[in-house]
Scaffold this active site. Sequence first.
Site, mmCIF file in Angstrom:
data_model
loop_
_atom_site.group_PDB
_atom_site.id
_atom_site.type_symbol
_atom_site.label_atom_id
_atom_site.label_comp_id
_atom_site.label_asym_id
_atom_site.label_seq_id
_atom_site.Cartn_x
_atom_site.Cartn_y
_atom_site.Cartn_z
ATOM 1 C CG HIS A 223 2.273 -4.620 4.538
ATOM 2 N ND1 HIS A 223 1.864 -5.667 5.326
ATOM 3 C CD2 HIS A 223 3.414 -5.016 3.924
ATOM 4 C CE1 HIS A 223 2.718 -6.657 5.188
ATOM 5 N NE2 HIS A 223 3.669 -6.296 4.336
ATOM 6 C CG HIS A 292 1.803 -13.700 4.874
ATOM 7 N ND1 HIS A 292 1.554 -14.651 3.910
ATOM 8 C CD2 HIS A 292 2.043 -12.551 4.199
ATOM 9 C CE1 HIS A 292 1.658 -14.095 2.722
ATOM 10 N NE2 HIS A 292 1.953 -12.829 2.861
#
Lengths: 955, 259
Positions: A223, A292
């Site tokens: 990430h 998300h």
Amino acid sequence: MIYRVEIRSKNSFGDPHADMVHHQIGELGMESVIGVRSARLFFLIGQLTEVDAERIADELLTDPVIEEYSVGSSGQPEDAALIEVHLKAGVMDPVAASAVKAVTDMGLPIEGIRTARRYELLGDVNDEQKRKVAVKLLANAVIEDMYFEDHTPLEMSAHSYDFEVIEVPIRDLDDEALMKLSVDGDMFLNITEMKAIQDYFKSLGREARDVELEMIAQTWSEHCGHKTFRSDVVVRNNAGEIVEEIPNLLKNTVFGSTNELNKPWCLNVFEDNAGVIEFDETHAVCFKVETHNHPSAIEPYGGAATGIGGVVRDPMGTGLGASPVANTDVFCFGPTDMPLDDVPKGVLHPRRVMRRVVAGVRDYGNRMGIPTVNGAVYFDKRYLGNPLVYCGTIGMLPADKCTKRQPAPGDAIICVGGRTGRDGIHGATFSSGELTHEHETEFSHAVQIGNAITEKKVLDTIMQARDLDLYSSITDCGAGGLSSAVGEMGEQIGAEVHIDRVPLKYDGLTYSEIWISEAQERMVLAVPPENVERILKIFADEDVDATVIGTYGTENRKLRLFYDSTEVLELDMEFLHDGLPRPTKEAIYEKVDTPSPTPPQRDDYTQTLLNILASPNVASKEWIIRQYDHEVQGGSVIKPLVGVTEDGPGDAAVVRPVLESSKGVVISCGMNPHLGDLDPYQSALHAVDEALRNSIAVGGNLERTAILDNFCWGNCNKPDRMGTFVQAAKACYDAAMAYQTPFVSGKDSLNNEFQTDTGETIAIPSTLLISAMSVVDDAAKCVTADAKEAGNSMFLLGETSGKLGGSHYLLVEGLETGNDVPEVDPTANRKLMLTLQKAIEDGIVRSCHDLSEGGLAAAAAEMAFSGGMGVELQLDNNTTASEQAQLFGEDAGRFLVEVTAENRDAFAEAVKDLPAAEIGKVTDTGQVVIRGDSGTLINTPIEAAKEAWQGTFDW
Amino acid sequence: MAIPKALVLRTAGTNCDRETEYALTQAGFEAERIHVARLIENPAAIANFQFMVIPGGFSYGDDVAAGKILANQILHHLGDAVNEFISNDKLVLGICNGFQVMIKAGLLPWANVSPDQANRDATLAWNDCGKFEDRWIHLRCDSDKCVFLPKGEIIALPIAHGEGKFVPRDDAVMQRLLDGDQAALRYVDAEGNPGSYPVNPNGSIDDIAGICDPSGRLMGLMPHPERFIEVTHHPQWTRGNVQKADGMIMFQRAFEYLK
């Protein structure tokens, strides 16, 4: 002392929320529930008298016109089944926080307030049904507790924390033990990476401390590190032979094009939290799109809300701080009409996920006062366990503040905004792993709940501090929390942090938890010592928490962390940021052509058109759009819904971010996961073309257009997934070069796979979202897609190849598709777009719509019913393309353009060197008529077409 | 003549303050955005202004109820200053969340800011559709005394709210509003006739979109005039049939009244 207050609607007035719950219970197929009553519950904690409690309930909590209250519990209702939903202790509760403030304003001694919701189901409801309603509809076990009797929480007792430094032996571990450490610690690191860490601590001659491993795992996570995209790649064909080797994929694809194009109006690209381009002499505009996905899979409302909250902080943390002016949102869900019982274990029903995701984006974006102006929704059953939630934010900042400054040694590290709790711990590493059906519980602590008003206050005050030049650098606390924020800002000079100074939501957090928490609404500033007092006052004046937690600059670039002045972390910035071994990734890709079967010839395709218009990807998303405030800030020029009844499809949004200026920003997007399955390279070209097409269709300026990439892929450690990833990345390079539209920002979210309880792994379709922003000089020259006047000419621009691979036509007809996706010719399309752009600037285009899903027929129908007009079109009779392909083919680079009689010749002249033809007229008949050689192929009243298009999501 | 001064009251969650300030300056005002905490520190400062606008947004997130917490602050910290302000032939306009604040603080309908009487006779409840909606609607100006609106005209404005259903406590309150010519603005169709959803977008009793106080100098409305001060704000401007920006009228009339 705790007082329980129940507030319910007076009988004489309705209860819309209870009615909505009743409606949704009906959707669960539960007819036995004949009605629902609801109540809001408040629990007042403090040294209050009965009289005080009554007064708070009467003057503050109740709306005396329509509601009535009772202090104390109404107990178990005789005539109904009871469900109470209470937030778990420690979960962010904005309402409670605001209520405490208000009671204090009343001058009463309040210590705390908790809130809950109460539902009473009327009718013949058994326990199983009651439980089903609670679980499927009302409560989310991740953040809420449900009770089937009336429940009053105990007074909150704070857990204390006994400080102790935790050492983790790592130097003597063998490979197996290292991997066990990686897995047990949720580090999601591979053996090479674990060995690198081990070597580092060997070189230091000491064991690691827990927080040090946490921080390294986070900094090196997919990430934060984007290691897949930055890795070297070996590409093989199906026979296993190496066909290509690419060093640093990102640098040689997406980045590469931007560097080669080297546009002077690109002011700050890829380096920062958002990509920045020139707006005018004094302003710059920036854009960032984030995903998300994993949090939204587990808690759709909180996940989506914090998705928006997170991406809004990116512009705020870009350069010296941008102010958000527009949001975008793109979602991918499983089929919403799926039977409840077919939903796998650990997965929420797509309909509920969609409702809650939309609510999350709505509540956060609307409260922040940022218009949500553009988006898309795509459906596929492979998104079931792994929905995608893309959120984007456009921001404006002063031209002279659009690049980041380095913090200076001695600058104070100030943490601003939300308090720190356990929210989102391991969010970064979590989003780097696969979801399993156990994640719903395992990783519930990764779920973050947002408070939009806290973020709004942070924005209001930071903009004041920015304009006074009080800080030297700024960044947001996103994935990785303080650890990432301070780690990145101090990369060049080091930093020293006193972690025990960070304001907490509640006691009991370890130093490690504080450092890696992903609690929302926090920004980190570097402030010169002489400005600290002034800046703290600005925050205090508007009730924003701001705390000096340390200083930037140490000898030889170290990061040092202290708790109660005991050192708990010491790492070299160099190892942290450059120590990650860059692996070589294996990729397999080879396209074996499989043409689509020729679809059956028919003499009428009207029903096919209606089916396409009603198909979920095409159908109207008005249900979503209306719930977003898309006009706040007063800059709206082209809205997401257009036409004579203001409910037709808009191709792109246009806003004027500077009210005094006529300049506009055009915002659009493109994606097509369906094509991604068939030909990842062409699919990516189509995505770029669609984003640009949508922009051009409203009057965008191709020569001032920047694009963003967001890759959501399956697990790219698997060579086949990596293979399609490489194809798409290469297409991004080729497209950017051909259209001459640089990428200015991007993000990838890999490992979007879901493992069911039966052990089956489902990967999402390879999903590339391309977002575009374009700066136009005069927003008042923009156009919309709704047909305007009878008698106007309709021109079709662009080539129709005849290929139908991946088309919605085959999809709705239930026909097999081959991978014969229409090929995109970016160079030709650019030429066409520039010509059309000029015609729109010259004011000779009355309306314009791009051709996408459903091709010519769908575009014509949408223009017609948006304008309340008819259209009559004639297909080309000297082409190799079949009638079906001419009607429904989805070739890129095509537009349908309406031109008035007086401008007809001028337009025909303008497009004479392009593939363009006048194919019909706008009529006043209210019929969509399309004819081929064999006669009339489509003939429908616009009412029927519109009804089909609007019916699907008429929620 | 001195340029009239307008105060745009903001607080945590206010989010239409900048465009409202811009609309005011376009109308000729000298406008200033001030945080409620600054006024609470120095309530006398409010006397420097002739016009107070409470703009749209989500003050304190609309927690508890829309506008309730800012209203509560006004009631408990600014009551005297505000009552003094409105007794001096000055103007107050509440837009959307500002309307909710005015109702819940007692500024409307009876221009009386006092904790035990505020929010007793009328309220703004949840939309009948149960959710936030952004759409354009038509309105009919129905009051002779309302300073901000030209009686008889039909105007278009956008709404964007979840709690905008106007509800009087009972028929007596409604009658008193009608007798006082306080029902200033009603949801209608393009021809000026009443209608059901979405003509009346939230289920307001008697189609009421905005009301004024008995003097006509205090007004609250759910629609957003500051979002229609340019022709290009209108969703149909590209069709070429939008001549004027209706929202500007309200700010101009306020200016005319005060200048």
